[in-house]
Design a protein around this motif. Structure first.
Motif, PDB file in Angstrom:
ATOM      1  N   ASP A 205       4.170 -12.443  80.697  1.00  0.00           N
ATOM      2  CA  ASP A 205       3.653 -12.714  80.423  1.00  0.00           C
ATOM      3  C   ASP A 205       2.329 -12.797  80.244  1.00  0.00           C
ATOM      4  O   ASP A 205       1.278 -13.515  80.769  1.00  0.00           O
ATOM      5  CB  ASP A 205       3.967 -13.464  81.779  1.00  0.00           C
ATOM      6  N   ASP A 206       1.838 -11.702  80.497  1.00  0.00           N
ATOM      7  CA  ASP A 206       0.479 -10.219  80.575  1.00  0.00           C
ATOM      8  C   ASP A 206       0.546 -10.538  79.374  1.00  0.00           C
ATOM      9  O   ASP A 206      -1.345 -10.648  78.986  1.00  0.00           O
ATOM     10  CB  ASP A 206       0.678  -9.141  81.162  1.00  0.00           C
ATOM     11  N   ARG A 207       0.941 -10.801  78.342  1.00  0.00           N
ATOM     12  CA  ARG A 207       0.192 -10.587  76.792  1.00  0.00           C
ATOM     13  C   ARG A 207      -0.497 -11.300  76.266  1.00  0.00           C
ATOM     14  O   ARG A 207       0.067 -12.754  76.292  1.00  0.00           O
ATOM     15  CB  ARG A 207       1.626  -9.657  76.148  1.00  0.00           C
ATOM     16  N   ILE A 208      -1.993 -11.141  75.963  1.00  0.00           N
ATOM     17  CA  ILE A 208      -2.903 -12.044  75.678  1.00  0.00           C
ATOM     18  C   ILE A 208      -1.664 -13.101  73.643  1.00  0.00           C
ATOM     19  O   ILE A 208      -1.005 -12.200  72.714  1.00  0.00           O
ATOM     20  CB  ILE A 208      -3.845 -12.165  74.547  1.00  0.00           C
ATOM     21  N   PRO A 209      -1.488 -14.441  73.552  1.00  0.00           N
ATOM     22  CA  PRO A 209      -0.827 -14.782  72.846  1.00  0.00           C
ATOM     23  C   PRO A 209      -1.394 -14.631  71.437  1.00  0.00           C
ATOM     24  O   PRO A 209      -2.831 -14.667  71.288  1.00  0.00           O
ATOM     25  CB  PRO A 209      -1.010 -16.270  73.307  1.00  0.00           C
ATOM     26  N   GLY A 210      -0.938 -14.205  70.243  1.00  0.00           N
ATOM     27  CA  GLY A 210      -1.576 -14.353  69.041  1.00  0.00           C
ATOM     28  C   GLY A 210      -1.269 -15.440  67.896  1.00  0.00           C
ATOM     29  O   GLY A 210      -1.181 -16.693  68.474  1.00  0.00           O
ATOM     30  N   THR A 211      -1.986 -15.208  67.195  1.00  0.00           N
ATOM     31  CA  THR A 211      -2.225 -16.434  66.306  1.00  0.00           C
ATOM     32  C   THR A 211      -0.651 -15.790  65.676  1.00  0.00           C
ATOM     33  O   THR A 211      -0.447 -15.706  64.997  1.00  0.00           O
ATOM     34  CB  THR A 211      -2.877 -16.207  65.844  1.00  0.00           C
ATOM     35  N   ALA A 212       0.235 -17.506  65.275  1.00  0.00           N
ATOM     36  CA  ALA A 212       0.978 -17.801  64.300  1.00  0.00           C
ATOM     37  C   ALA A 212       0.326 -17.985  62.787  1.00  0.00           C
ATOM     38  O   ALA A 212      -0.599 -18.208  62.434  1.00  0.00           O
ATOM     39  CB  ALA A 212       1.566 -19.066  64.124  1.00  0.00           C
ATOM     40  N   ILE A 213       0.800 -17.521  61.825  1.00  0.00           N
ATOM     41  CA  ILE A 213       0.560 -16.599  60.444  1.00  0.00           C
ATOM     42  C   ILE A 213       1.865 -17.378  59.911  1.00  0.00           C
ATOM     43  O   ILE A 213       2.990 -17.046  59.902  1.00  0.00           O
ATOM     44  CB  ILE A 213       0.333 -15.192  60.296  1.00  0.00           C
ATOM     45  N   ALA A 214       0.817 -18.976  58.862  1.00  0.00           N
ATOM     46  CA  ALA A 214       2.087 -19.881  57.879  1.00  0.00           C
ATOM     47  C   ALA A 214       2.292 -18.671  56.518  1.00  0.00           C
ATOM     48  O   ALA A 214       1.305 -18.452  55.708  1.00  0.00           O
ATOM     49  CB  ALA A 214       1.542 -20.874  57.522  1.00  0.00           C
ATOM     50  N   LEU A 215       3.516 -18.945  56.633  1.00  0.00           N
ATOM     51  CA  LEU A 215       4.504 -17.663  55.289  1.00  0.00           C
ATOM     52  C   LEU A 215       4.191 -18.120  53.623  1.00  0.00           C
ATOM     53  O   LEU A 215       3.873 -18.121  53.172  1.00  0.00           O
ATOM     54  CB  LEU A 215       5.350 -16.912  55.655  1.00  0.00           C
ATOM     55  N   GLY A 216       4.483 -19.214  54.263  1.00  0.00           N
ATOM     56  CA  GLY A 216       4.660 -20.371  53.415  1.00  0.00           C
ATOM     57  C   GLY A 216       5.754 -20.904  52.837  1.00  0.00           C
ATOM     58  O   GLY A 216       6.960 -20.103  53.484  1.00  0.00           O
ATOM     59  N   SER A 217       6.649 -21.412  51.373  1.00  0.00           N
ATOM     60  CA  SER A 217       7.928 -21.586  51.546  1.00  0.00           C
ATOM     61  C   SER A 217       8.477 -20.738  50.252  1.00  0.00           C
ATOM     62  O   SER A 217       7.905 -20.148  49.644  1.00  0.00           O
ATOM     63  CB  SER A 217       7.870 -23.061  50.808  1.00  0.00           C
ATOM     64  N   VAL A 218       9.540 -20.789  50.898  1.00  0.00           N
ATOM     65  CA  VAL A 218      10.390 -19.086  49.638  1.00  0.00           C
ATOM     66  C   VAL A 218      11.920 -20.702  49.104  1.00  0.00           C
ATOM     67  O   VAL A 218      12.545 -21.109  49.437  1.00  0.00           O
ATOM     68  CB  VAL A 218      11.944 -18.341  50.888  1.00  0.00           C
ATOM     69  N   ASP A 219      11.468 -20.741  47.584  1.00  0.00           N
ATOM     70  CA  ASP A 219      12.950 -21.151  47.145  1.00  0.00           C
ATOM     71  C   ASP A 219      13.705 -20.213  46.597  1.00  0.00           C
ATOM     72  O   ASP A 219      13.381 -19.108  46.273  1.00  0.00           O
ATOM     73  CB  ASP A 219      11.859 -21.571  45.990  1.00  0.00           C
TER      74      ASP A 219
END
Length: 271
Positions: free
Chosen positions: A243-257
């Motif tokens: 709850d005290d942590r500052i939310p981080g930014t999500a990273i789009a890794l992309g698609s894996v075939d």
């Protein structure tokens, strides 16, 4: 005299033939046919063993460019379990079976000298198999499957020396970034191979069901829709810290075939 002797022999032969017809005694040819029929009836048919449970070893070949992040090699081995039931016998030599199975993949790699990446995938599928009995112990076969896969990607920044999976020794299994949810993928495959099977057996004087053993080899191609991953810093297990942590930014890794050829070796128990 000669004519009378020949006439007597013909009369005797006719009498023997007539007697056999009246009494129902078979001639030599009919007697042989009768003995063969009795032997065929006396030999019991082999009992049917319709259910199969098995263990599979599967090797996948090749990798797409996105998969190179998770795998340093072009060959990936995995294992699974399966079960099937012989549903139909369209002809005396042909069998149609239906079944289901699961196999799991744990793929890991280091990149950039100091970083690590891992991909965990569970695949569940239904199968249909057609077999043709060339010999009692040899069956060429074709196999089709369709199902779904669920996977999770993980990245460890500056953690190349730490273990990849739970249970490995060497340090913490915490990851810098993980996928916030499992990615889903549709999967299907088509393959052909051979099955070698023993005759049904059971211990003498045993009430156990008849059993049989088999070994299967199969090659084919598996297709799968691409998995898309979004990574973020994992939530701490301590709720107060989370709850005290500052939310981080999500990273789009992309698609894996993950479409690729495969080779399968299976061992089965039939009952």
């Amino acid at each position: 005299m000669k004519n009378s002797g020949w006439t007597a022999m013909r009369a005797a032969a006719f009498a023997v033939t007539l007697g056999a017809a009246i009494t129902g005694s078979p001639g030599p040819a009919r007697a042989a046919e009768g003995e063969a029929a009795v032997a065929a009836q006396a030999a019991p048919a082999l009992p049917a063993v319709r259910f199969t449970v098995g263990a599979d070893l599967v090797s996948f070949y090749g990798r797409s460019d996105p998969m190179k992040l998770f795998s340093a090699k072009g060959i990936k081995g995995t294992s699974g379990v399966s079960a099937s039931y012989d549903l139909l016998h369209p002809t005396a030599r042909t069998t149609i079976a239906v079944g289901a199975g699961w196999f799991g993949e744990n793929t890991a790699n280091t990149w950039g000298a100091t970083n690590r990446a891992a991909l965990d995938v569970d695949t569940f599928y239904a199968s249909a198999v057609a077999r043709y009995g060339v010999l009692p112990w040899l069956e060429p076969m074709v196999r089709l499957t369709a199902g779904g896969a669920w996977g999770r990607a993980k990245l460890g920044l500056g953690q190349a020396n730490q273990p990849f999976f739970e249970g490995d020794s060497g340090g913490s299994t915490d990851w810098s970034l993980t996928s916030d949810r499992r990615a889903a993928s549709f999967t299907a495959s088509a393959g052909a191979g051979l099955r070698l099977r023993s005759n049904p057996f059971r211990p003498s004087n045993s009430k156990m069901p008849f059993l049989a053993l088999s070994a299967t080899i199969e090659g084919g191609y598996a297709v799968a829709t691409a998995m898309s991953f979004t990574l973020a810093t994992p939530r701490p297990s301590d709720d107060k810290v989370a709850d005290d942590r500052i939310p981080g930014t999500a990273i789009a890794l992309g698609s894996v075939d993950r479409s690729r050829p495969y080779f399968r070796v299976g061992l089965g128990l039939h009952f």
